[in-house]
Write a protein that holds these residues in place. Structure first.
Motif, short mmCIF file in Angstrom:
data_model
loop_
_atom_site.label_atom_id
_atom_site.label_comp_id
_atom_site.label_asym_id
_atom_site.label_seq_id
_atom_site.Cartn_x
_atom_site.Cartn_y
_atom_site.Cartn_z
N GLU A 240 52.44 37.52 31.52
CA GLU A 240 53.57 37.85 32.38
C GLU A 240 53.11 37.99 33.83
O GLU A 240 51.95 38.35 34.10
N ARG A 242 53.40 40.15 36.16
CA ARG A 242 52.88 41.42 36.65
C ARG A 242 51.88 42.07 35.69
O ARG A 242 51.51 43.22 35.87
N ASP A 243 51.46 41.35 34.68
CA ASP A 243 50.49 41.87 33.72
C ASP A 243 49.07 41.46 34.09
O ASP A 243 48.85 40.35 34.60
N SER A 248 48.68 41.98 28.95
CA SER A 248 49.41 40.95 28.22
C SER A 248 48.95 40.88 26.76
O SER A 248 49.77 40.71 25.85
N ARG A 251 50.46 43.85 24.94
CA ARG A 251 51.91 43.67 24.82
C ARG A 251 52.23 42.66 23.73
O ARG A 251 53.10 42.91 22.88
N GLU A 252 51.59 41.49 23.75
CA GLU A 252 51.87 40.47 22.74
C GLU A 252 51.51 40.96 21.34
O GLU A 252 52.21 40.67 20.37
#
Length: 346
Positions: A240, A242-243, A248, A251-252
Motif C-alpha cells: 500500500e 503508505r505502508d 504490508s 497487514r496481508e
C-alpha cells in the motif's frame, strides 16, 4: 567443431512446434545421443505453462520416428529462478543421464530470454538461425482466445507451424478438464495487462509475501480468484502507498488468514527478508516480492481461516510441501525452498 557423443536441446515446448523439431533433428544429425531438457517442469498449469512435463515429453515422442525416439532422453527440470544454480542443474542432469560432462548445445537465440545458451562453457554451442516462423506464445494465445467450438479452426491454423502429431495431441488434450479454466485465467491476465497499456513505461509491481512456520508446519492460503485460482500460495499482496514493507506483510497476513499475534511476538519471530525479482516470476508482469520469514517456534498452531482473497488457509506440515510443488502458485514453492530447504542440492 569437434565430434561429440551427446547433443543437448533446451526448451519449454509449450507446445512442441516445428521450430523445436528442427533443433532436435539438428541435434540428432550431430550426435548419436540427444538429451532434451524440458524446462519449467513441476509448474502448476497456467496460461504460460498449460502442458505438464509428461505431456510435452509425449508431444516430442510422437513427433519423432521410432528409430530417433530411441536416441533421445528427456530430462525434466524445474525452474530455479537462479541462473547459476539452473545451469549447474542442467549440466548435472545431462552427466547423470549420459555419463559424460561433454556435450554440444544446440539452440537458437530468439531474444534476451535465450542468453542462458552462452552460460554452458566449455560445452560447444551450435547457434542456429530461426528455423520456422512460429512462436509458442502466439500458439497459446490462439488457443486461449478462441471459443470452444472454434478448436478445429485454431488447430487448422497451426498446420504449417506444428507437427501433425502435436495438433492431434492438443485436439485430444482439449477435452480434458483444463482448457476452460486456462481460458478464463488468460482472459483475466489479458485484461490486467490492457489496463496498464496506457502507462508511460512498463509498470513494476512491488509486493510482499509471508512465510510463517510453526511447530513443523507452514501457513499457506488457497487462492480464491485468478490468476492461480485454487492453487496454494503464501499470504501476501501489493504494498500500500503508505505502508512500509513490514507493515504490508503484517497487514496481508492478517487480512488473508485471520492470524493476529501481538506485535512484539511477530517482531521476535522475524528471521529474515529475501527479495524475489526474476523477470518471469509472475504472469501479471514485472513483480518484485519482498518475502518475510517468521518462525513462531514450537507452540500450539494458532487458529487461521481463509478470508479476503483467500478461499482457505491452513497449516501444512513442512514434510508434505515437496509433494505440493505442482499445486503452488507462480514461484511460491521456490520461496518456500529458499527458507525451508525443500529441494536437495543437485
Amino acid at each position: 567443431m569437434s565430434a561429440v557423443q551427446v547433443a543437448v536441446v533446451i526448451g519449454r515446448f509449450q507446445p512442441f512446434h516445428l521450430g523445436h523439431l528442427a533443433l532436435v533433428r539438428e541435434a540428432l544429425a550431430r550426435a548419436p545421443r540427444v538429451v532434451v531438457v524440458l524446462g519449467s517442469a513441476h509448474q502448476a498449469r497456467s496460461p504460460r505453462h498449460p502442458f505438464s512435463a509428461a505431456e510435452r515429453a509425449e508431444m516430442l515422442r510422437l513427433a519423432l520416428p521410432e528409430a530417433e525416439r530411441a536416441r533421445v532422453d528427456v530430462l525434466p527440470l524445474r525452474d530455479l529462478y537462479d541462473e547459476t544454480r539452473w545451469v549447474q542443474a542442467v549440466r548435472d542432469g545431462v552427466q547423470w543421464l549420459t555419463g559424460t560432462d561433454e556435450a554440444l548445445l544446440v539452440g537458437h537465440f530468439k531474444d534476451a530470454t535465450s542468453d542462458y545458451l552462452r552460460r554452458f562453457a566449455p560445452w560447444q554451442l551450435l547457434s542456429l538461425p530461426r528455423q520456422h516462423r512460429v512462436d509458442a506464445t502466439d500458439l497459446r494465445a490462439a488457443l486461449f482466445d478462441s471459443e470452444p467450438e472454434a478448436l478445429d479452426a485454431v488447430l487448422a491454423s497451426w498446420v504449417d507451424q506444428v507437427p501433425p502429431s502435436t495438433r492431434d495431441f492438443v485436439r485430444a488434450w482439449a477435452h480434458l478438464p483444463y482448457l476452460a479454466a486456462l481460458r478464463r485465467e488468460w482472459a483475466m491476465l489479458k485484461s490486467y495487462r490492457q489496463a496498464w497499456a496506457a502507462a508511460p513505461y512498463a509498470p513494476v509491481f512491488v509486493t510482499v509475501d509471508v512465510v510463517v512456520q510453526c511447530a513443523g508446519h507452514v501457513l499457506l492460503i488457497q487462492r480464491g480468484r485468478d490468476p492461480g485460482q485454487g492453487l496454494w500460495a503464501l499470504p501476501g499482496g501489493f504494498v500500500e502507498p503508505r505502508d512500509t514493507l513490514y507493515q504490508s506483510a503484517v497487514r496481508e497476513l492478517e487480512e488473508e488468514t485471520g492470524l493476529r499475534l501481538l506485535p512484539d511476538t511477530l517482531q521476535r519471530a522475524l528471521r529474515g527478508v529475501a527479495t524475489f525479482d526474476h523477470p518471469d516470476r509472475s504472469q501479471r508482469g514485472r513483480t518484485i516480492s519482498h518475502t518475510h520469514h517468521f518462525d513462531l517456534g514450537e507452540r500450539e498452531l494458532p487458529e487461521v481461516r481463509g478470508q479476503d482473497d483467500a478461499a482457505a488457509a491452513r497449516w501444512v506440515p513442512i514434510a508434505e510441501l515437496a509433494a505440493m510443488e505442482a499445486q503452488c502458485f507462480d514461484d511460491h514453492f521456490h520461496m518456500l525452498d529458499r527458507f525451508l530447504g525443500l529441494v536437495a542440492p543437485g
